[in-house]
Design a protein around this motif. Structure first.
Motif, PDB file in Angstrom:
ATOM      1  N   UNK A   1      58.920  68.254  39.807  1.00  0.00           N
ATOM      2  CA  UNK A   1      59.667  67.841  38.625  1.00  0.00           C
ATOM      3  C   UNK A   1      59.819  69.058  37.718  1.00  0.00           C
ATOM      4  N   UNK A   2      61.042  69.624  37.660  1.00  0.00           N
ATOM      5  CA  UNK A   2      61.323  70.624  36.635  1.00  0.00           C
ATOM      6  C   UNK A   2      61.463  69.912  35.291  1.00  0.00           C
ATOM      7  N   UNK A   3      61.387  70.681  34.217  1.00  0.00           N
ATOM      8  CA  UNK A   3      61.404  70.061  32.899  1.00  0.00           C
ATOM      9  C   UNK A   3      62.716  69.339  32.621  1.00  0.00           C
ATOM     10  N   UNK A   4      63.826  69.931  32.997  1.00  0.00           N
ATOM     11  CA  UNK A   4      65.127  69.383  32.620  1.00  0.00           C
ATOM     12  C   UNK A   4      66.029  69.248  33.838  1.00  0.00           C
TER      13      UNK A   4
ATOM     14  N   UNK B   1      76.727  70.139  22.699  1.00  0.00           N
ATOM     15  CA  UNK B   1      76.189  71.410  23.173  1.00  0.00           C
ATOM     16  C   UNK B   1      75.317  71.218  24.401  1.00  0.00           C
ATOM     17  N   UNK B   2      74.750  72.322  24.869  1.00  0.00           N
ATOM     18  CA  UNK B   2      73.896  72.248  26.056  1.00  0.00           C
ATOM     19  C   UNK B   2      72.694  73.161  25.872  1.00  0.00           C
ATOM     20  N   UNK B   3      71.512  72.597  25.965  1.00  0.00           N
ATOM     21  CA  UNK B   3      70.252  73.332  25.987  1.00  0.00           C
ATOM     22  C   UNK B   3      69.251  72.449  26.711  1.00  0.00           C
TER      23      UNK B   3
ATOM     24  N   UNK C   1      66.245  72.451  36.256  1.00  0.00           N
ATOM     25  CA  UNK C   1      65.994  73.812  35.795  1.00  0.00           C
ATOM     26  C   UNK C   1      64.797  73.820  34.846  1.00  0.00           C
ATOM     27  N   UNK C   2      64.448  74.979  34.398  1.00  0.00           N
ATOM     28  CA  UNK C   2      63.341  75.260  33.485  1.00  0.00           C
ATOM     29  C   UNK C   2      61.988  75.093  34.176  1.00  0.00           C
TER      30      UNK C   2
ATOM     31  N   UNK D   1      63.580  79.765  27.507  1.00  0.00           N
ATOM     32  CA  UNK D   1      64.126  79.241  28.748  1.00  0.00           C
ATOM     33  C   UNK D   1      63.764  80.147  29.918  1.00  0.00           C
ATOM     34  N   UNK D   2      63.176  79.565  30.929  1.00  0.00           N
ATOM     35  CA  UNK D   2      62.860  80.288  32.149  1.00  0.00           C
ATOM     36  C   UNK D   2      62.657  79.247  33.252  1.00  0.00           C
TER      37      UNK D   2
END
Length: 920
Positions: free
Chosen positions: A814-817, A768-770, A826-827, A475-476
């Motif tokens: 467009x960020x990944x998520x 959960x969250x990821x 984010x990401x 994650x970054x």
């Protein structure tokens, strides 16, 4: 005495002031003999800067007489209609602490939340920065978040009296306090600072950052996190007498896919900070005192007194279990600290401690050896922690660069007199106008779109990382464009979209720009030049590489249709090499290659890749379960981190893709007239898998195709996820019938935790969250948009489009998520399959285009907002189309060069006009 006549006055007077001079009385008189006077440090020998006053409305346009008690530079006074951009702002004026642009705040008269939940603040202001105060004028300000304020009125007489109090746990250079309670009963407040001198600036005092008050404890409001643009982290770092970090550095590609932080180069490529926030948890050890220096200001903690001291002020900060927890905000000329015990301190300081003088010396060049060759500039913010011994250590420290709450002076000037156009889409969390987006999640300021969708003005909305998060998944969050303004540089091979809605056009252009950047050699890894990157994680010099799965999804989602000549090389590349870490990846190349052939009739690619495609089929055969007639798949498509145990080893979406892989290979065999026996086997295997999907995964009671077959936990509980849902309802994969498609779309719209204002939750049943669970990925909604077209569901199609207009325009990428709960992106940035899916909304969702070997079919479904949409320079094989929509609905007549048609034959060539007209 000085005297001047100013003719045809405008709204503002700009008056020169001089540092250190004595205030004198200035009188302004109009024709009507009305006058007003005030005290002001008007310049007499030299100009230190300019103050601004707003003339009474009755004097605007008149000739006015201005007089002073003594001789002064009165002839330098000038009048202008506008104020933005005319006066250079001092580089050390505070960013995150509210202040008026000229003069001082005498008092905060009122602060309250109105019936619309907007905050209102009334300030008594004096436009003079001199020592002698004037009567002042009351001005009204409005804010949604307590940190971004807009002036809405002046000379207000009717307002609530402020709740000023002396019992306020913020000490230091503080003049007065004010507090107010919101509709939920939570209390917030500000402190007004004492006046200070900022050389060559008319700013003389500030409000503290907005504070949440709980009894006698205070802490900064959580909304200030919106101002964070990047962060640096340290954990378990020993302090060997001194720790030092300067907020200026560079990054470059590191060991793939990471990045490396390197020293500053003092160029525009340096990553910098103007203002910083520091969260510090420190182990005291055996140290008697700890010195924390932030940009020249010294904070000293004493183990003996258990107090933190700065200047002549101190607050109690008691160590707990040998630890100190402190939270600093380091603005220009003002700093604040908050301790975890609920106390805080505000101090102001001279900008001179941040000023550096660099003498230029070069022994080889003689004619620059004099004192004028020197540079005066302000140091970048820094953090220094000093101890006498080496027993202390940083447990955790986070340094954040903060942006200004508003746009830069340059961009505020661009926005002068621009107002929102018509509202085109509104929901609970954001409003999209023709030329702006007002987003409650990201907060102020609004995002603006200019010049027909070719420029977007939006501050950085996410916090950039330079280190991997402490998770197993890499994650970054990265940012490629760190400016406020995004500029579009042209279409290259892509068609041009015109909807009449600038925000929509900008979103389309941003998606095109993402694909162009990922095709650029500037972002290519070695050996990947001219190929399509998956994303822009590492930035220039080394992108995110060419992935089998990502490339193929991009191809059949849009690139085969819009840019076949440019995606061809990438398709051939991934059949032979390319990054591949997914159990479903073997299905993708045959699907993408066959789709490419349908779009282009380029048979040569089938010959070039046939032997390589057979290798993917062999890989697929190895996971085919003949007893079940299904593919063994522990994960859904593109999910490479978690085993989905509730699917019993036969996840839905890979079944659909592998079935269509076998169908595609059978078609390729038949087209090339090769391996007829294999063709029959491929068709049989594809048919078996597809029939089993239809019979074992459809749960009529739950209204969905479940993630696992009958007998699995997923089937019993009606569990589904986005990649399977999309593949089932996307007509091109031939899974659902009309009734099932309608039912599943209704389930998607009504299922708890499935579809909200921010997008489609990839895993609605996971808590959960990821980056997979409770996140929205644009890529898995294109097929749902196509299904909405087929079922005439214009509201769902409209919702999907505007969700992502908001996402990509506000973030300028467009960020990944996108976090399903918060709506924050984010990401990794610049994700190509998100951009491709978004373009697919228009081609295959709105226009309802589908292509086969025989030609092109257009079946529009057009919400009212897109009833005048135009698509220019759309290439299809040997033809170029100019497409124009003349209304809304889902029943259209298609005219090619004024001739009505049901189907556009592949033999068409040249440039043609296509009109889509609603049926009467």
């Amino acid at each position: 005495m000085g005297r001047i006549l100013l003719e045809r006055t405008k709204k503002y007077l700009f008056i020169p002031y001089e540092e250190g001079t004595v205030d004198q009385k200035i009188q302004i008189r109009g024709k009507s003999k009305k006058d007003f006077s005030f005290y002001y440090p008007i310049a007499s020998s030299h100009v230190s800067g300019w103050g601004r006053i707003e003339l009474p409305i009755e004097m605007v346009g008149e000739t006015v007489e201005i007089t002073t008690e003594r001789d002064a530079m009165i002839e330098a006074i000038y009048t202008r209609e506008q104020c933005y951009g005319l006066v250079e702002r001092h580089p050390m004026e505070p960013w995150i602490h509210f202040h008026i642009p000229f003069g001082k705040i005498l008092s905060v008269k009122s602060l309250y939340q109105d019936g619309k939940e907007n905050w209102r603040m009334y300030l008594l202001e004096d436009f003079s920065m001199g020592l002698q105060s004037n009567k002042g004028i009351i001005r009204e300000y409005e804010s949604e978040d307590l940190y971004y304020w807009k002036e809405v009125g002046k000379e207000i007489s009717d307002f609530r009296i402020a709740d000023n109090t002396e019992n306020f746990p913020l000490v230091g250079d503080v003049e007065e306090f004010i507090r107010a309670t919101d509709k939920n009963g939570d209390t917030y407040g500000f402190a007004l600072s004492k006046t200070f001198r900022l050389e060559q600036s008319p700013v003389t005092n500030v409000l503290s950052i907005p504070i949440n008050i709980n009894g006698n404890k205070i802490q900064p409001i959580k909304e200030l996190k919106r101002l964070r643009v990047w962060k640096r982290d340290w954990y378990l770092k020993e302090i060997e007498k001194e720790f030092y970090f300067e907020c200026r550095f560079q990054i470059e590609p590191g060991e793939w896919p990471g990045i490396t932080i390197v020293d500053k180069a003092r160029t525009m490529e340096d990553i910098r900070a103007g203002v910083i926030e520091v969260e510090l948890e420190i182990l005291v050890g055996m140290e008697e005192e700890i010195l924390i220096e932030l940009s020249g200001l010294h904070w000293k903690w004493s183990a003996l007194t258990q107090k933190l001291r700065c200047k002549d002020y101190e607050i109690p900060v008691t160590e707990k279990d040998g630890r100190l927890v402190l939270h600093f905000f380091c603005d220009h000329v003002v700093q604040e600290v908050f301790a975890d015990s609920g106390v805080g301190m505000l101090v102001t300081y001279s900008e001179e401690i941040k000023q550096t003088v660099h003498n230029i010396q070069n022994k080889e060049i003689e004619n620059i050896q004099n004192p004028t060759f020197q540079l005066r500039y302000y140091e970048d913010p820094y953090v220094k922690i000093k101890t006498k011994g080496n027993t202390s250590s940083i447990i955790a420290m986070h340094v954040y660069a903060l942006r200004q709450p508003d746009y830069s002076q340059k961009n505020k000037k661009i926005l002068h007199d621009i107002v929102e156009g018509e509202c085109v889409y509104q929901c609970e969390h954001y409003t999209i106008y023709e030329n702006a987006i007002d987003d409650m999640v990201y907060g102020s300021p609004k995002t603006w779109v200019l010049d027909c969708g070719t420029r977007v003005l939006s501050p950085i909305r996410t916090t950039e990382d330079f280190q991997w998060a402490n998770t197993p998944w890499g994650d970054m969050t990265r940012i490629i464009d760190r400016g406020e303004m995004w500029n579009f540089h042209g279409y290259e091979d892509f068609p041009q979209l015109e909807t009449g809605i600038q925000t929509v056009d900008a979103a389309y252009n941003l998606a095109v720009d993402i694909l162009e950047k990922n095709l650029s050699e500037v972002y290519a890894m070695p050996g990947n030049e001219g190929l399509l990157n998956a994303g822009l994680l590492q930035g220039k010099g080394e992108g995110f590489g060419v992935w089998v799965r990502d490339t193929c999804h991009n191809a059949f989602r849009i690139a085969n249709f819009l840019i076949p000549d440019r995606i061809r090389k990438s398709l051939i590349f991934v059949t032979r090499r390319g990054f591949d870490n997914g159990s479903d990846s073997a299905a993708m190349p045959p699907i993408a290659i066959w789709d490419y052939y349908q779009a282009t009739a380029d048979k040569s690619i089938l010959f070039e890749t046939y032997d390589d495609l057979l290798k993917f089929v062999s890989k697929a055969d190895s996971i085919y379960d003949g007893d079940q007639g299904l593919m063994h798949a522990e994960h859904s498509v593109a999910q490479d981190a978690f085993t989905e145990k509730h699917n019993s080893g036969y996840s839905l979406s890979p079944q659909i893709y592998y079935a269509n892989m076998y169908f595609a290979m059978a078609e390729i065999c038949d087209t090339l007239q090769k391996d007829s026996k294999k063709s029959i086997e491929f068709k049989q295997k594809g048919t078996t898998i597809l029939n089993n999907v239809k019979s074992q995964y459809w749960n009529a009671e739950k209204g969905c195709f479940t993630s696992g077959p009958q007998g699995s936990e997923a089937y019993e509980k009606g569990i589904w996820e986005a990649t399977g849902a999309e593949a089932c309802v996307w007509p091109k994969f031939h899974v659902s019938d009309h009734q099932q498609r309608q039912t599943f779309l209704q389930t998607i719209k009504t299922q708890k935790n499935a579809l909200n204002d921010f997008g489609l939750n990839w895993y609605p049943f996971e808590e959960g969250k990821n980056h997979f669970w409770n996140t929205c990925w644009v890529s898995w909604t294109e097929g749902i948009a196509v299904a909405a077209n087929h079922e005439g569901d214009m509201e769902l199609l409209r919702k999907l489009i505007f969700q992502q207009v908001r996402n990509v325009v506000v973030n300028k990428t467009f960020h990944e998520a996108v976090d399903y709960s918060t709506g924050r992106a984010w990401r990794w940035p610049g994700l190509t399959w998100h951009a491709s899916a978004f373009l697919g909304y228009f081609m295959f969702g709105l226009l309802g285009m589908s292509y086969e070997k025989e030609g092109l079919l257009i079946s529009p479904c057009i919400p009212q907002e897109f009833s005048h949409m135009k698509l220019c320079n759309l290439r299809y094989r040997d033809a170029v189309f100019e497409i124009e929509i003349c209304g809304s609905g889902n029943q259209f007549d298609i005219y090619v060069d004024d001739s009505k048609t049901e189907f556009i034959d592949v033999a068409i060539k040249g440039r043609h006009r296509v009109m889509l007209c609603p049926k009467h």
